[in-house]
Design a protein around this motif. Structure first.
Motif, PDB file in Angstrom:
ATOM      1  N   GLY A  13     -12.138   4.715   4.517  1.00 61.16           N
ATOM      2  CA  GLY A  13     -13.431   4.962   5.134  1.00 61.16           C
ATOM      3  C   GLY A  13     -13.300   4.969   6.646  1.00 61.16           C
ATOM      4  O   GLY A  13     -12.419   4.308   7.203  1.00 61.16           O
ATOM      5  N   ALA A  14     -14.176   5.707   7.301  1.00 61.53           N
ATOM      6  CA  ALA A  14     -14.128   5.816   8.761  1.00 61.53           C
ATOM      7  C   ALA A  14     -15.433   6.425   9.249  1.00 61.53           C
ATOM      8  O   ALA A  14     -16.141   7.100   8.486  1.00 61.53           O
ATOM      9  CB  ALA A  14     -12.941   6.681   9.205  1.00 61.53           C
ATOM     10  N   LEU A  41     -10.655  12.946  23.861  1.00 59.26           N
ATOM     11  CA  LEU A  41     -10.316  12.330  22.582  1.00 59.26           C
ATOM     12  C   LEU A  41     -10.182  13.411  21.514  1.00 59.26           C
ATOM     13  O   LEU A  41     -10.924  14.392  21.515  1.00 59.26           O
ATOM     14  CB  LEU A  41     -11.396  11.334  22.162  1.00 59.26           C
ATOM     15  N   LEU A  42      -9.234  13.207  20.593  1.00 63.30           N
ATOM     16  CA  LEU A  42      -9.021  14.137  19.488  1.00 63.30           C
ATOM     17  C   LEU A  42      -9.040  13.359  18.178  1.00 63.30           C
ATOM     18  O   LEU A  42      -8.409  12.295  18.081  1.00 63.30           O
ATOM     19  CB  LEU A  42      -7.678  14.859  19.625  1.00 63.30           C
ATOM     20  N   THR A  43      -9.745  13.856  17.178  1.00 66.33           N
ATOM     21  CA  THR A  43      -9.758  13.193  15.884  1.00 66.33           C
ATOM     22  C   THR A  43      -8.730  13.827  14.955  1.00 66.33           C
ATOM     23  O   THR A  43      -8.566  15.051  14.935  1.00 66.33           O
ATOM     24  CB  THR A  43     -11.150  13.268  15.232  1.00 66.33           C
ATOM     25  N   LEU A  44      -8.053  12.986  14.212  1.00 66.31           N
ATOM     26  CA  LEU A  44      -7.103  13.445  13.194  1.00 66.31           C
ATOM     27  C   LEU A  44      -7.541  12.869  11.852  1.00 66.31           C
ATOM     28  O   LEU A  44      -7.577  11.641  11.659  1.00 66.31           O
ATOM     29  CB  LEU A  44      -5.676  12.993  13.510  1.00 66.31           C
ATOM     30  N   ARG A  45      -7.893  13.748  10.945  1.00 68.45           N
ATOM     31  CA  ARG A  45      -8.294  13.368   9.599  1.00 68.45           C
ATOM     32  C   ARG A  45      -7.528  14.237   8.600  1.00 68.45           C
ATOM     33  O   ARG A  45      -6.977  15.282   8.953  1.00 68.45           O
ATOM     34  CB  ARG A  45      -9.797  13.567   9.387  1.00 68.45           C
ATOM     35  N   GLY A  46      -7.501  13.832   7.349  1.00 67.15           N
ATOM     36  CA  GLY A  46      -6.920  14.655   6.297  1.00 67.15           C
ATOM     37  C   GLY A  46      -5.516  15.129   6.608  1.00 67.15           C
ATOM     38  O   GLY A  46      -4.637  14.366   7.026  1.00 67.15           O
ATOM     39  N   ASP A  47      -5.281  16.450   6.439  1.00 67.84           N
ATOM     40  CA  ASP A  47      -3.944  17.009   6.609  1.00 67.84           C
ATOM     41  C   ASP A  47      -3.447  16.955   8.048  1.00 67.84           C
ATOM     42  O   ASP A  47      -2.236  17.074   8.286  1.00 67.84           O
ATOM     43  CB  ASP A  47      -3.911  18.452   6.124  1.00 67.84           C
ATOM     44  N   ASP A  77      -7.803   6.453   7.568  1.00 64.91           N
ATOM     45  CA  ASP A  77      -8.414   7.751   7.291  1.00 64.91           C
ATOM     46  C   ASP A  77      -8.735   8.511   8.578  1.00 64.91           C
ATOM     47  O   ASP A  77      -8.878   9.735   8.557  1.00 64.91           O
ATOM     48  CB  ASP A  77      -9.703   7.566   6.485  1.00 64.91           C
ATOM     49  N   LEU A  78      -8.876   7.779   9.675  1.00 64.45           N
ATOM     50  CA  LEU A  78      -9.178   8.410  10.958  1.00 64.45           C
ATOM     51  C   LEU A  78      -8.254   7.886  12.037  1.00 64.45           C
ATOM     52  O   LEU A  78      -8.108   6.675  12.211  1.00 64.45           O
ATOM     53  CB  LEU A  78     -10.637   8.118  11.365  1.00 64.45           C
ATOM     54  N   LEU A  79      -7.643   8.807  12.761  1.00 65.25           N
ATOM     55  CA  LEU A  79      -6.899   8.490  13.972  1.00 65.25           C
ATOM     56  C   LEU A  79      -7.609   9.178  15.131  1.00 65.25           C
ATOM     57  O   LEU A  79      -7.967  10.353  15.032  1.00 65.25           O
ATOM     58  CB  LEU A  79      -5.453   8.986  13.900  1.00 65.25           C
ATOM     59  N   HIS A 141      -0.479  19.088  32.084  1.00 65.94           N
ATOM     60  CA  HIS A 141      -1.068  18.038  32.911  1.00 65.94           C
ATOM     61  C   HIS A 141      -1.670  16.908  32.081  1.00 65.94           C
ATOM     62  O   HIS A 141      -2.341  16.037  32.619  1.00 65.94           O
ATOM     63  CB  HIS A 141      -2.142  18.627  33.833  1.00 65.94           C
ATOM     64  N   GLU A 142      -1.401  16.917  30.784  1.00 65.13           N
ATOM     65  CA  GLU A 142      -1.967  15.899  29.898  1.00 65.13           C
ATOM     66  C   GLU A 142      -0.872  15.005  29.325  1.00 65.13           C
ATOM     67  O   GLU A 142       0.282  15.412  29.181  1.00 65.13           O
ATOM     68  CB  GLU A 142      -2.739  16.557  28.760  1.00 65.13           C
ATOM     69  N   LYS A 143      -1.263  13.773  28.982  1.00 70.15           N
ATOM     70  CA  LYS A 143      -0.331  12.792  28.429  1.00 70.15           C
ATOM     71  C   LYS A 143      -1.015  12.046  27.296  1.00 70.15           C
ATOM     72  O   LYS A 143      -2.160  11.605  27.433  1.00 70.15           O
ATOM     73  CB  LYS A 143       0.106  11.809  29.519  1.00 70.15           C
ATOM     74  N   LEU A 144      -0.314  11.907  26.188  1.00 68.68           N
ATOM     75  CA  LEU A 144      -0.849  11.196  25.036  1.00 68.68           C
ATOM     76  C   LEU A 144      -0.589   9.699  25.188  1.00 68.68           C
ATOM     77  O   LEU A 144       0.548   9.271  25.404  1.00 68.68           O
ATOM     78  CB  LEU A 144      -0.201  11.717  23.747  1.00 68.68           C
ATOM     79  N   LEU A 145      -1.644   8.897  25.102  1.00 63.87           N
ATOM     80  CA  LEU A 145      -1.538   7.450  25.279  1.00 63.87           C
ATOM     81  C   LEU A 145      -1.560   6.682  23.964  1.00 63.87           C
ATOM     82  O   LEU A 145      -1.577   5.450  23.972  1.00 63.87           O
ATOM     83  CB  LEU A 145      -2.682   6.951  26.179  1.00 63.87           C
ATOM     84  N   GLY A 146      -1.552   7.405  22.844  1.00 64.99           N
ATOM     85  CA  GLY A 146      -1.543   6.726  21.555  1.00 64.99           C
ATOM     86  C   GLY A 146      -2.764   7.087  20.725  1.00 64.99           C
ATOM     87  O   GLY A 146      -3.520   8.008  21.051  1.00 64.99           O
ATOM     88  N   TRP A 147      -2.942   6.329  19.646  1.00 63.01           N
ATOM     89  CA  TRP A 147      -4.009   6.618  18.697  1.00 63.01           C
ATOM     90  C   TRP A 147      -4.741   5.326  18.324  1.00 63.01           C
ATOM     91  O   TRP A 147      -4.118   4.272  18.151  1.00 63.01           O
ATOM     92  CB  TRP A 147      -3.454   7.223  17.406  1.00 63.01           C
ATOM     93  N   LEU A 148      -6.043   5.438  18.171  1.00 66.85           N
ATOM     94  CA  LEU A 148      -6.808   4.360  17.568  1.00 66.85           C
ATOM     95  C   LEU A 148      -6.855   4.623  16.064  1.00 66.85           C
ATOM     96  O   LEU A 148      -7.373   5.655  15.626  1.00 66.85           O
ATOM     97  CB  LEU A 148      -8.235   4.304  18.128  1.00 66.85           C
ATOM     98  N   TYR A 149      -6.274   3.707  15.270  1.00 64.81           N
ATOM     99  CA  TYR A 149      -6.360   3.798  13.816  1.00 64.81           C
ATOM    100  C   TYR A 149      -7.648   3.087  13.410  1.00 64.81           C
ATOM    101  O   TYR A 149      -7.816   1.897  13.687  1.00 64.81           O
ATOM    102  CB  TYR A 149      -5.159   3.112  13.161  1.00 64.81           C
ATOM    103  N   VAL A 150      -8.549   3.813  12.782  1.00 70.20           N
ATOM    104  CA  VAL A 150      -9.892   3.295  12.514  1.00 70.20           C
ATOM    105  C   VAL A 150     -10.162   3.272  11.012  1.00 70.20           C
ATOM    106  O   VAL A 150      -9.871   4.249  10.305  1.00 70.20           O
ATOM    107  CB  VAL A 150     -10.962   4.161  13.216  1.00 70.20           C
TER     108      VAL A 150
END
Length: 202
Positions: A13-14, A41-47, A77-79, A141-150
């Motif tokens: 769930g998320a 922010l970018l959401t990653l769900r599913g595939d 379920d959500l990053l 010019h962008e840098k990824l700082l990680g993911w919030l696992y929710v």
């Protein structure tokens, strides 16, 4: 805020995008020198999580058997990917813009916690690897700082938190003063040199 804890194992769930947008009202006031808005922010769900796993494997040189997948991005379920965006500015160096983006991550984590969700901010040595960057569609010019696992919080974990007798960290170890000025809590005439050893420092 004092009750916040990182939840390393969240449940299924998320929040949906509508709830995330509502929670961002607590995030947008983040300290932001010159209002550059150096984050997104970018959401990653599913595939999308599977594609992240493939990118992490490619960056690490990991080869899996057919049908096997990298399980790490599937732990929630959500990053929510936190992206720092650097805008050249004579008064705002890159590190300060990344600090703003990190502040967004922390504020969103607090907002999610307050809304009842479990959160774990995860990073790693491969976070900003080329293959991982490509999955997220990052610009130069962008840098990824990680993911919030929710995800959800198990009731047993909630109960342990409520019944925990673990004392909070002593805040006095984090608050000091510049050399030649009174230490926090000292009297007006009590100047303490920065190199003086206090009893609790021994």
């Amino acid at each position: 805020m004092a009750s916040r804890r990182s939840v390393s194992k969240v449940g299924p769930g998320a929040p949906d995008d509508a709830e995330l947008l509502a929670l961002l009202a607590a995030v947008t006031p983040v300290a932001d020198h010159k209002a550059l808005r150096p984050w997104r922010l970018l959401t990653l769900r599913g595939d999308a999580r599977l594609r992240l796993g493939e990118a992490l494997d490619a960056a690490a040189g990991t080869v899996r058997d057919p049908g096997d997948v990298n399980p790490k991005p599937l732990r929630a379920d959500l990053l929510v990917a936190l992206v720092a965006r650097h805008t050249p500015h004579p008064k705002v160096p890159a590190w300060e813009q990344e600090a703003t983006a990190a502040g967004v991550g922390h504020l969103l984590g607090l907002a999610l916690w307050q809304a009842g969700w479990g959160v774990m901010w995860r990073t790693g040595l491969l976070t900003d690897a080329p293959a991982v960057r490509a999955v997220h569609g990052l610009d130069d010019h962008e840098k990824l700082l990680g993911w919030l696992y929710v995800g959800t919080i198990e009731e047993s974990f909630r109960a342990r938190l409520q019944n925990s007798s673990r004392p909070p960290l002593d805040p006095t170890q984090f608050l000091g003063s510049v050399p030649g000025t009174p230490a926090p809590g000292a009297g007006a005439g009590d100047e303490v040199d920065a190199h003086t050893v206090r009893p609790d420092d021994e």
